[in-house]
Design a protein around this motif. Structure first.
Motif, PDB file in Angstrom:
ATOM      1  N   ARG A   1      29.139  42.166  56.040  1.00  0.00           N
ATOM      2  CA  ARG A   1      29.281  42.915  54.538  1.00  0.00           C
ATOM      3  C   ARG A   1      29.948  41.843  53.438  1.00  0.00           C
ATOM      4  O   ARG A   1      29.433  41.867  52.212  1.00  0.00           O
TER       5      ARG A   1
ATOM      6  N   ASP B   1      37.924  44.367  38.737  1.00  0.00           N
ATOM      7  CA  ASP B   1      38.865  45.526  38.142  1.00  0.00           C
ATOM      8  C   ASP B   1      38.120  45.938  36.577  1.00  0.00           C
ATOM      9  O   ASP B   1      37.841  45.041  35.971  1.00  0.00           O
ATOM     10  N   PRO B   2      37.566  47.297  36.942  1.00  0.00           N
ATOM     11  CA  PRO B   2      37.173  47.663  35.573  1.00  0.00           C
ATOM     12  C   PRO B   2      38.027  47.335  34.316  1.00  0.00           C
ATOM     13  O   PRO B   2      37.438  47.191  33.220  1.00  0.00           O
TER      14      PRO B   2
ATOM     15  N   MET C   1      31.666  37.999  40.579  1.00  0.00           N
ATOM     16  CA  MET C   1      32.270  38.957  41.844  1.00  0.00           C
ATOM     17  C   MET C   1      31.888  38.314  43.068  1.00  0.00           C
ATOM     18  O   MET C   1      31.178  37.547  43.192  1.00  0.00           O
TER      19      MET C   1
ATOM     20  N   SER D   1      36.590  39.085  38.490  1.00  0.00           N
ATOM     21  CA  SER D   1      37.613  40.377  38.707  1.00  0.00           C
ATOM     22  C   SER D   1      36.448  41.414  39.303  1.00  0.00           C
ATOM     23  O   SER D   1      35.104  41.447  38.402  1.00  0.00           O
TER      24      SER D   1
ATOM     25  N   ALA E   1      39.559  27.169  39.614  1.00  0.00           N
ATOM     26  CA  ALA E   1      39.970  28.529  39.564  1.00  0.00           C
ATOM     27  C   ALA E   1      41.394  28.610  39.223  1.00  0.00           C
ATOM     28  O   ALA E   1      42.346  27.756  39.827  1.00  0.00           O
TER      29      ALA E   1
ATOM     30  N   GLU F   1      42.981  43.063  50.440  1.00  0.00           N
ATOM     31  CA  GLU F   1      42.974  43.308  49.099  1.00  0.00           C
ATOM     32  C   GLU F   1      42.908  44.953  49.010  1.00  0.00           C
ATOM     33  O   GLU F   1      43.277  45.445  47.776  1.00  0.00           O
ATOM     34  N   ARG F   2      42.450  45.700  49.854  1.00  0.00           N
ATOM     35  CA  ARG F   2      41.905  47.061  49.524  1.00  0.00           C
ATOM     36  C   ARG F   2      42.010  47.962  51.072  1.00  0.00           C
ATOM     37  O   ARG F   2      41.277  47.527  51.895  1.00  0.00           O
TER      38      ARG F   2
ATOM     39  N   TYR G   1      29.969  34.969  44.309  1.00  0.00           N
ATOM     40  CA  TYR G   1      30.470  34.105  45.399  1.00  0.00           C
ATOM     41  C   TYR G   1      29.973  34.460  46.429  1.00  0.00           C
ATOM     42  O   TYR G   1      30.414  35.565  46.989  1.00  0.00           O
TER      43      TYR G   1
ATOM     44  N   TYR H   1      48.383  35.575  39.405  1.00  0.00           N
ATOM     45  CA  TYR H   1      49.756  35.869  39.875  1.00  0.00           C
ATOM     46  C   TYR H   1      50.557  34.886  39.944  1.00  0.00           C
ATOM     47  O   TYR H   1      51.799  35.093  40.158  1.00  0.00           O
TER      48      TYR H   1
ATOM     49  N   ARG I   1      37.643  29.500  36.173  1.00  0.00           N
ATOM     50  CA  ARG I   1      37.529  30.663  36.779  1.00  0.00           C
ATOM     51  C   ARG I   1      38.655  31.363  36.800  1.00  0.00           C
ATOM     52  O   ARG I   1      39.606  30.799  37.633  1.00  0.00           O
TER      53      ARG I   1
ATOM     54  N   ARG J   1      31.156  45.614  44.927  1.00  0.00           N
ATOM     55  CA  ARG J   1      30.513  46.243  43.662  1.00  0.00           C
ATOM     56  C   ARG J   1      29.191  45.806  43.332  1.00  0.00           C
ATOM     57  O   ARG J   1      29.041  45.609  42.162  1.00  0.00           O
TER      58      ARG J   1
ATOM     59  N   CYS K   1      41.020  34.359  38.263  1.00  0.00           N
ATOM     60  CA  CYS K   1      41.070  35.436  39.398  1.00  0.00           C
ATOM     61  C   CYS K   1      42.731  35.884  39.417  1.00  0.00           C
ATOM     62  O   CYS K   1      43.638  35.101  39.041  1.00  0.00           O
ATOM     63  N   LYS K   2      42.958  36.923  40.068  1.00  0.00           N
ATOM     64  CA  LYS K   2      44.186  37.637  40.321  1.00  0.00           C
ATOM     65  C   LYS K   2      45.040  36.424  41.305  1.00  0.00           C
ATOM     66  O   LYS K   2      46.116  36.327  41.235  1.00  0.00           O
ATOM     67  N   GLY K   3      44.262  36.006  42.414  1.00  0.00           N
ATOM     68  CA  GLY K   3      44.802  35.415  43.390  1.00  0.00           C
ATOM     69  C   GLY K   3      44.911  35.977  44.768  1.00  0.00           C
ATOM     70  O   GLY K   3      45.256  37.290  44.650  1.00  0.00           O
TER      71      GLY K   3
ATOM     72  N   ARG L   1      39.950  39.482  52.101  1.00  0.00           N
ATOM     73  CA  ARG L   1      39.342  40.801  51.719  1.00  0.00           C
ATOM     74  C   ARG L   1      39.744  41.886  52.260  1.00  0.00           C
ATOM     75  O   ARG L   1      40.102  42.919  51.495  1.00  0.00           O
TER      76      ARG L   1
HETATM   77  P1  FDA Z   1      41.892  44.102  42.471  1.00  0.00           P
HETATM   78  O1  FDA Z   1      41.917  43.752  44.078  1.00  0.00           O
HETATM   79  O2  FDA Z   1      43.366  44.286  41.750  1.00  0.00           O
HETATM   80  O3  FDA Z   1      41.440  45.506  42.254  1.00  0.00           O
HETATM   81  C1  FDA Z   1      41.383  46.443  40.963  1.00  0.00           C
HETATM   82  C2  FDA Z   1      40.317  47.253  40.943  1.00  0.00           C
HETATM   83  O4  FDA Z   1      39.005  46.690  41.067  1.00  0.00           O
HETATM   84  C3  FDA Z   1      40.455  48.280  41.985  1.00  0.00           C
HETATM   85  O5  FDA Z   1      41.523  49.234  41.635  1.00  0.00           O
HETATM   86  C4  FDA Z   1      39.105  48.969  42.018  1.00  0.00           C
HETATM   87  O6  FDA Z   1      38.993  49.736  40.830  1.00  0.00           O
HETATM   88  C5  FDA Z   1      38.232  47.831  41.676  1.00  0.00           C
HETATM   89  N1  FDA Z   1      37.753  47.137  43.070  1.00  0.00           N
HETATM   90  C6  FDA Z   1      38.389  46.121  43.691  1.00  0.00           C
HETATM   91  N2  FDA Z   1      37.663  46.000  44.766  1.00  0.00           N
HETATM   92  C7  FDA Z   1      36.550  46.956  44.933  1.00  0.00           C
HETATM   93  C8  FDA Z   1      35.739  47.175  45.931  1.00  0.00           C
HETATM   94  N3  FDA Z   1      35.609  46.605  46.991  1.00  0.00           N
HETATM   95  N4  FDA Z   1      34.939  48.069  45.642  1.00  0.00           N
HETATM   96  C9  FDA Z   1      35.275  49.092  44.397  1.00  0.00           C
HETATM   97  N5  FDA Z   1      35.994  48.696  43.507  1.00  0.00           N
HETATM   98  C10 FDA Z   1      36.732  47.715  43.747  1.00  0.00           C
HETATM   99  N6  FDA Z   1      41.341  34.320  44.770  1.00  0.00           N
HETATM  100  C11 FDA Z   1      42.164  32.807  45.047  1.00  0.00           C
HETATM  101  O7  FDA Z   1      43.256  33.061  45.529  1.00  0.00           O
HETATM  102  N7  FDA Z   1      41.474  31.748  45.064  1.00  0.00           N
HETATM  103  C12 FDA Z   1      40.006  31.639  44.392  1.00  0.00           C
HETATM  104  O8  FDA Z   1      39.846  30.497  44.224  1.00  0.00           O
HETATM  105  C13 FDA Z   1      39.440  32.831  44.282  1.00  0.00           C
HETATM  106  N8  FDA Z   1      38.167  32.751  43.943  1.00  0.00           N
HETATM  107  C14 FDA Z   1      37.360  33.923  43.745  1.00  0.00           C
HETATM  108  C15 FDA Z   1      36.293  33.973  43.239  1.00  0.00           C
HETATM  109  C16 FDA Z   1      35.612  35.079  42.729  1.00  0.00           C
HETATM  110  C17 FDA Z   1      33.985  34.896  42.099  1.00  0.00           C
HETATM  111  C18 FDA Z   1      36.215  36.177  42.814  1.00  0.00           C
HETATM  112  C19 FDA Z   1      35.561  37.597  42.197  1.00  0.00           C
HETATM  113  C20 FDA Z   1      37.563  36.371  43.268  1.00  0.00           C
HETATM  114  C21 FDA Z   1      38.162  35.192  43.826  1.00  0.00           C
HETATM  115  N9  FDA Z   1      39.331  35.098  44.507  1.00  0.00           N
HETATM  116  C22 FDA Z   1      40.170  34.087  44.500  1.00  0.00           C
HETATM  117  C23 FDA Z   1      40.017  36.641  44.812  1.00  0.00           C
HETATM  118  C24 FDA Z   1      40.760  36.998  43.821  1.00  0.00           C
HETATM  119  O9  FDA Z   1      41.918  36.433  43.601  1.00  0.00           O
HETATM  120  C25 FDA Z   1      41.369  38.615  44.107  1.00  0.00           C
HETATM  121  O10 FDA Z   1      42.058  38.439  45.362  1.00  0.00           O
HETATM  122  C26 FDA Z   1      39.970  39.367  44.526  1.00  0.00           C
HETATM  123  O11 FDA Z   1      39.067  39.354  43.236  1.00  0.00           O
HETATM  124  C27 FDA Z   1      40.484  41.004  43.828  1.00  0.00           C
HETATM  125  O12 FDA Z   1      41.020  41.133  42.704  1.00  0.00           O
HETATM  126  P2  FDA Z   1      40.117  41.725  41.656  1.00  0.00           P
HETATM  127  O13 FDA Z   1      40.629  41.090  40.113  1.00  0.00           O
HETATM  128  O14 FDA Z   1      38.910  41.950  42.141  1.00  0.00           O
HETATM  129  O15 FDA Z   1      40.962  43.230  41.557  1.00  0.00           O
END
Ligand code: FDA
Length: 318
Positions: free
Chosen positions: A33, A239-240, A264, A237, A172, A303-304, A286, A176, A195, A269, A197-199, A300
């Motif tokens: 996945r 995150d909506p 993403m 991200s 990136a 995160e969730r 990615y 955080y 780029r 998503r 991202c939250k971390g 991964r």
């Molecule tokens: P977060 O995990 O806070 O989720 C917020 C909301 O998003 C959720 O409440 C939900 O609504 C929605 N959501 C999230 N995941 C979902 C899912 N599986 N299905 C449905 N809805 C979902 N980190 C890092 O430390 N170093 C790096 O270099 C990178 N590089 C990187 C590249 C890219 C392209 C991405 C997208 C992410 C990274 N990251 C990363 C990871 C990043 O730091 C982070 O851990 C994840 O993206 C999760 O954070 P979100 O911003 O997605 O939201």
């Protein structure tokens, strides 16, 4: 933030847990996945299908914290072949040609030797230079991933130095980190592609916000800095709330699709990815591949809760 996140990330460091988890076959649904196969031959059709769906790609050859020089050189050799294969996949896909490369590689400096003692940063910087020189020949972009906070200063310095020759090189930024907004301002002023991202790592309170609301607020502050000032912000991200804020700020700052992009992770998503592309936005996926998927998968899962449930089901289904 997932309440189990600290426990999962801490457990990820245990070699006993790693032994158990890596017994899960790479062919299992949970690995597939999030990871597009263990070999380049498995990765390429996945990348091509995403390109044909109108999305761009950034491919990560999985590996981190390399422990010897030979491994670092092997990673560079794999990236060389990957860049060739991706450039060919882009040419043969039916996508629209634009000035913005639709194929990119993402890399971790720790996979290129950064953690090899005192000489590590210099070895990684030399390898980064080789990869950028190769990428530019094939119209492929490179982004340097952000790893744990002990590497941040060396990573930013390596990127700053390499940008003198390769100004399109991106890095990136993790919101955080308490220093993220300052970094965003400095990098935007230098014209660096960023780029946001939250971390994904487990970090101490001294350097990183611990509460989700603080991380999100930092993300929004950085978004504002980047969408107002940076050359080509990349909003990474799922995150909506972050996506809506980015769309509003982009409109306010007269940014058209092509002036910024969403990003993403592969397997997350997919419907939203297609929706954003359907609305005319640029979106890059990615895609990780390779045998070293353990650390990536654990981040991964942390995160969730839903990802963790999916994983536990896969374990019991063996
Ligand atoms: P977060 O995990 O806070 O989720 C917020 C909301 O998003 C959720 O409440 C939900 O609504 C929605 N959501 C999230 N995941 C979902 C899912 N599986 N299905 C449905 N809805 C979902 N980190 C890092 O430390 N170093 C790096 O270099 C990178 N590089 C990187 C590249 C890219 C392209 C991405 C997208 C992410 C990274 N990251 C990363 C990871 C990043 O730091 C982070 O851990 C994840 O993206 C999760 O954070 P979100 O911003 O997605 O939201």
């Amino acid at each position: 933030m997932n309440p189990l996140r600290p426990a999962i990330l801490a457990a990820a460091g245990s070699s006993r847990i790693k032994d158990v988890i890596t017994r899960v076959p790479a062919t299992s649904a949970v690995v597939q996945r999030f990871v597009a196969g263990e070999t380049r031959a498995e990765l390429v059709p996945v990348a091509r299908a995403l390109l044909e769906s109108g999305r761009s790609v950034s491919v990560d050859f999985l590996g981190e914290y390399t422990t010897d020089r030979v491994q670092a050189s092997a990673a560079v050799a794999e990236y060389f072949s990957l860049i060739d294969d991706l450039a060919e996949a882009e040419q043969s896909s039916a996508g629209v040609l634009t000035d913005i490369p639709r194929v990119e590689v993402s890399l971790k400096l720790s996979a290129l030797g950064q953690s090899l003692g005192q000489d590590g940063p210099a070895i990684a910087a030399e390898n980064l230079h080789k990869l950028c020189a190769k990428a530019v020949e094939r119209h492929v972009w490179v982004t340097v991933d952000a790893e744990d906070h002990t590497t941040t200063a060396d990573t930013l310095e390596a990127v700053r130095n390499a940008r003198a020759e390769f100004p399109w090189l991106a890095v990136a930024l993790q919101t955080y980190l308490r220093q993220a907004e300052d970094n965003a301002r400095d990098l935007a002023a230098d014209g660096t592609r960023i780029r946001l991202c939250k971390g994904a790592y487990q970090e101490p309170d001294t350097v990183a916000y611990q509460r989700r609301a603080e991380v999100d607020a930092s993300y929004l502050r950085c978004l504002e800095v980047l969408l107002r000032n940076a050359w080509y912000p990349m909003i990474a991200s799922h995150d909506p709330a972050m996506i809506s804020a980015a769309l509003a700020l982009a409109a306010e700052n007269h940014r058209a699709p092509g002036d910024f992009e969403f990003q993403m992770l592969y397997g997350i998503r997919d419907a939203e990815q297609r929706h954003l592309v359907g609305e005319g936005h640029s979106l890059r996926v990615y895609i990780p591949y390779g045998t070293q998927w353990y650390g990536y998968l654990m981040r991964r899962l942390a995160e969730r809760p839903a990802n963790l449930g999916f994983f536990l089901r896969a374990l019991t289904e063996r």
